[in-house]
Design a protein around this motif. Structure first.
Motif, PDB file in Angstrom:
ATOM      1  N   VAL A 226      -5.986  -5.581   9.472  1.00  0.00           N
ATOM      2  CA  VAL A 226      -5.060  -4.012   9.255  1.00  0.00           C
ATOM      3  C   VAL A 226      -5.043  -4.526   7.497  1.00  0.00           C
ATOM      4  O   VAL A 226      -4.859  -6.188   7.064  1.00  0.00           O
ATOM      5  N   ASP A 227      -5.282  -3.637   6.631  1.00  0.00           N
ATOM      6  CA  ASP A 227      -5.011  -3.808   5.096  1.00  0.00           C
ATOM      7  C   ASP A 227      -3.650  -3.471   4.943  1.00  0.00           C
ATOM      8  O   ASP A 227      -2.873  -2.722   5.245  1.00  0.00           O
ATOM      9  N   PHE A 228      -2.117  -4.242   5.430  1.00  0.00           N
ATOM     10  CA  PHE A 228      -1.000  -3.716   5.150  1.00  0.00           C
ATOM     11  C   PHE A 228      -0.347  -4.084   3.845  1.00  0.00           C
ATOM     12  O   PHE A 228       0.447  -3.613   3.016  1.00  0.00           O
ATOM     13  N   ASP A 229      -0.954  -4.857   3.276  1.00  0.00           N
ATOM     14  CA  ASP A 229      -1.112  -5.194   1.505  1.00  0.00           C
ATOM     15  C   ASP A 229      -1.272  -4.017   0.141  1.00  0.00           C
ATOM     16  O   ASP A 229      -0.910  -3.817  -0.920  1.00  0.00           O
ATOM     17  N   GLY A 230      -1.871  -2.783   0.782  1.00  0.00           N
ATOM     18  CA  GLY A 230      -2.723  -1.825   0.158  1.00  0.00           C
ATOM     19  C   GLY A 230      -3.480  -1.370  -0.735  1.00  0.00           C
ATOM     20  O   GLY A 230      -3.927  -1.131  -1.271  1.00  0.00           O
ATOM     21  N   ASP A 231      -4.228  -2.498  -0.505  1.00  0.00           N
ATOM     22  CA  ASP A 231      -4.873  -3.276  -1.698  1.00  0.00           C
ATOM     23  C   ASP A 231      -6.472  -3.163  -1.251  1.00  0.00           C
ATOM     24  O   ASP A 231      -7.967  -3.003  -2.499  1.00  0.00           O
ATOM     25  N   GLY A 232      -7.174  -2.020  -0.146  1.00  0.00           N
ATOM     26  CA  GLY A 232      -7.702  -1.969   0.378  1.00  0.00           C
ATOM     27  C   GLY A 232      -8.921  -2.371   0.898  1.00  0.00           C
ATOM     28  O   GLY A 232      -9.575  -2.017   1.674  1.00  0.00           O
ATOM     29  N   LYS A 233      -8.766  -4.114   1.135  1.00  0.00           N
ATOM     30  CA  LYS A 233      -9.232  -4.614   1.882  1.00  0.00           C
ATOM     31  C   LYS A 233      -8.233  -4.951   3.346  1.00  0.00           C
ATOM     32  O   LYS A 233      -7.712  -5.798   2.969  1.00  0.00           O
ATOM     33  N   ARG A 234      -8.877  -5.406   4.325  1.00  0.00           N
ATOM     34  CA  ARG A 234      -8.763  -6.357   5.322  1.00  0.00           C
ATOM     35  C   ARG A 234      -9.201  -7.764   4.703  1.00  0.00           C
ATOM     36  O   ARG A 234     -10.100  -8.481   4.993  1.00  0.00           O
ATOM     37  N   ASP A 235      -7.669  -8.286   4.798  1.00  0.00           N
ATOM     38  CA  ASP A 235      -8.084  -9.900   3.635  1.00  0.00           C
ATOM     39  C   ASP A 235      -7.282 -10.582   4.494  1.00  0.00           C
ATOM     40  O   ASP A 235      -6.108 -11.254   4.576  1.00  0.00           O
ATOM     41  N   VAL A 236      -7.253 -11.279   5.783  1.00  0.00           N
ATOM     42  CA  VAL A 236      -6.762 -11.935   6.716  1.00  0.00           C
ATOM     43  C   VAL A 236      -7.011 -13.493   6.064  1.00  0.00           C
ATOM     44  O   VAL A 236      -6.483 -14.383   6.114  1.00  0.00           O
ATOM     45  N   ALA A 241       0.195 -11.283   4.536  1.00  0.00           N
ATOM     46  CA  ALA A 241       0.265  -9.855   4.598  1.00  0.00           C
ATOM     47  C   ALA A 241      -0.452  -9.115   5.205  1.00  0.00           C
ATOM     48  O   ALA A 241      -0.133  -8.073   7.295  1.00  0.00           O
ATOM     49  N   ASP A 242      -1.640  -9.393   4.986  1.00  0.00           N
ATOM     50  CA  ASP A 242      -2.794  -9.087   6.083  1.00  0.00           C
ATOM     51  C   ASP A 242      -2.803  -9.543   7.015  1.00  0.00           C
ATOM     52  O   ASP A 242      -2.968  -8.756   8.389  1.00  0.00           O
ATOM     53  N   ALA A 243      -2.768 -10.884   6.957  1.00  0.00           N
ATOM     54  CA  ALA A 243      -2.908 -11.814   7.730  1.00  0.00           C
ATOM     55  C   ALA A 243      -1.931 -11.608   9.457  1.00  0.00           C
ATOM     56  O   ALA A 243      -2.151 -11.527  10.691  1.00  0.00           O
TER      57      ALA A 243
HETATM   58 CA    CA Z   1      -4.906  -6.051   1.478  1.00  0.00          CA
END
Ligand code: CA
Length: 429
Positions: A226-236, A241-243
């Motif tokens: 999921v993209d939790f930090d809201g930058d539009g990318k799911r960045d694990v 935050a995303d991870a």
């Molecule tokens: Ca993100």
């Protein structure tokens, strides 16, 4: 990595406890990949094996390219992802290695729940308190469990692997075992790249394709990142935050229950029937209490009386005992290794200020190597205690056969394969 499979070795069989011990605390665990097959996998998977083996890598790649394009992958993206990609012999070697010796569970736990990892985890817990609390509100998974997973999967993001994931998965899909599985992972990775979460040149992971701070396999990523930090990318890979939120989302879909324990250490009464310590025997907490089982110390959280639990003796009847609840089974979906799940539970408890395991481990015991486990199974079979096909994996059938033989000897029937048992079989055969 969450679930799929094997860590250290891809795809471990769930029940094979000893296998699990090969998990290395410092290497990212391999998740069991959820076998969600992308819609595209058709033609090449259907090829008879011998034909597939005759294809050159380039021919195989071109067939994959057609399938990927048919499934909606942009040809330019495919070519960019495969630029310079050739099979990696190191990956083939890692996939086929069958280590003779594995670490005893107590040594694995010592590394996994080391004082330095606990100390680092506590600092990161404090530093990330705000985002962890938002994640708990959204997904219902507690901060300590997430930080424990983060700590074991990638040493808190410091070890995310440096293999080119497309190259690793292409190697495994082309010549590894379980080619269809790897192919579905490879197609999932192309979908991730097409989604724009990460550039092909930055896509690194473990030798088996587990990615980012959570070590997600690609299909798991597609379902749960999921993209939790809201930058539009799911960045694990680079977003904590995303991870952490992705791991929480995964556990949520694996039925995680907030404020319920993963398990706790217990004491068994004299004369306890060790046959009950088996992953297939589930009882309610009340039923275990009625059998005389008591927690060691004060558990950090209290389960419901009707909570369903299994009893685990990770090192046989001479080692510590644990009651395990539903959340333990959720961790197993993340990484199907009993030792791994136990390490996550114990590390999360240590982050909460717990005292660690109180029982003593049989540290003087010599562990059986793989060939000795095969020998044990062969000798059990020869004596009429059916352990199934001798493969060195201690699964349900082997435990059952060991128990039957232990009962025959009037020994405690804990189903645990130790050297004393093998010695006994050698003498009697
Ligand atoms: Ca993100």
């Amino acid at each position: 990595m969450p679930n799929l499979f094997l860590r250290g070795l891809p795809v471990t069989a769930a029940a094979s406890f000893l296998l699990l011990l090969t998990a290395c605390a410092d290497a990212p665990a391999q998740p069991l990949a959820t076998p969600s097959t992308p819609q595209s996998t058709t033609s090449t998977n259907a090829l008879p094996q011998p034909v597939q083996e005759q294809l050159s890598f380039e021919q195989w790649r071109d067939l994959l390219r057609s399938d990927a394009i048919a499934a909606g992958i942009n040809p330019t993206l495919f070519d960019r992802a495969f630029a310079g990609v050739v099979p990696n012999p190191d990956v083939v070697k890692a996939d086929s290695s069958q280590p003779e010796f594995s670490r005893p569970v107590w040594e694995y736990l010592k590394g996994a729940v080391s004082p330095s990892r606990v100390a680092r985890g506590r600092i990161l817990l404090a530093q990330n308190r705000a985002v962890l609390s938002q994640i708990e509100q959204r997904y219902g998974v507690d901060a300590e469990t997430l930080v424990a997973i983060w700590g074991l999967e990638s040493n808190f993001g410091s070890n995310i692997g440096s293999h080119n994931v497309v190259r690793s998965l292409a190697t495994l899909a082309y010549e590894g075992r379980r080619q269809a599985f790897w192919r579905s992972q490879l197609l999932a990775v192309l979908q991730i790249l097409q989604h724009g979460d990460i550039a092909p040149e930055s896509l690194v992971g473990s030798w088996a394709g587990a990615m980012g701070q959570t070590q997600f396999m690609p299909t798991t990523y597609n379902e749960h990142a999921v993209d939790f930090d809201g930058d539009g990318k799911r960045d694990v890979w680079t977003s904590q935050a995303d991870a952490l939120a992705s791991a929480a989302h995964y556990l949520q879909s694996s039925n995680w229950q907030l404020r319920q324990p993963w398990g706790f250490e217990v004491q068994l009464p004299q004369g306890f029937d060790y046959a009950l310590a088996d992953p297939e025997v589930r009882r309610s907490l009340n039923e275990w209490r009625a059998l005389g089982i008591r927690p060691v110390g004060q558990p950090l959280s209290t389960p419901r009386d009707d909570a369903s639990a299994t009893l685990l003796l990770p090192a046989g009847h001479r080692g510590p005992a644990f009651l395990l609840f539903g959340n333990f089974r959720s961790i197993l979906r993340y990484n199907n290794s009993t030792s791994y799940a136990l390490a996550i539970g114990l590390l999360s408890d240590a982050l909460r200020g717990g005292n660690g395991v109180q029982g003593s481990w049989p540290e003087g015991d010599r562990q059986l190597g793989r060939s000795e486990r095969v020998e044990l199974q062969e000798r059990l079979n020869a004596r009429g205690f059916d352990s199934g096909h001798p493969d060195g994996i201690i699964g349900a059938n082997t435990r059952k056969a060991i128990r039957a033989f232990q009962l025959h000897l009037r020994w405690p029937a804990d189903g645990y394969p130790d050297s004393k048992l093998l010695d006994q079989l050698r003498q009697q055969n």
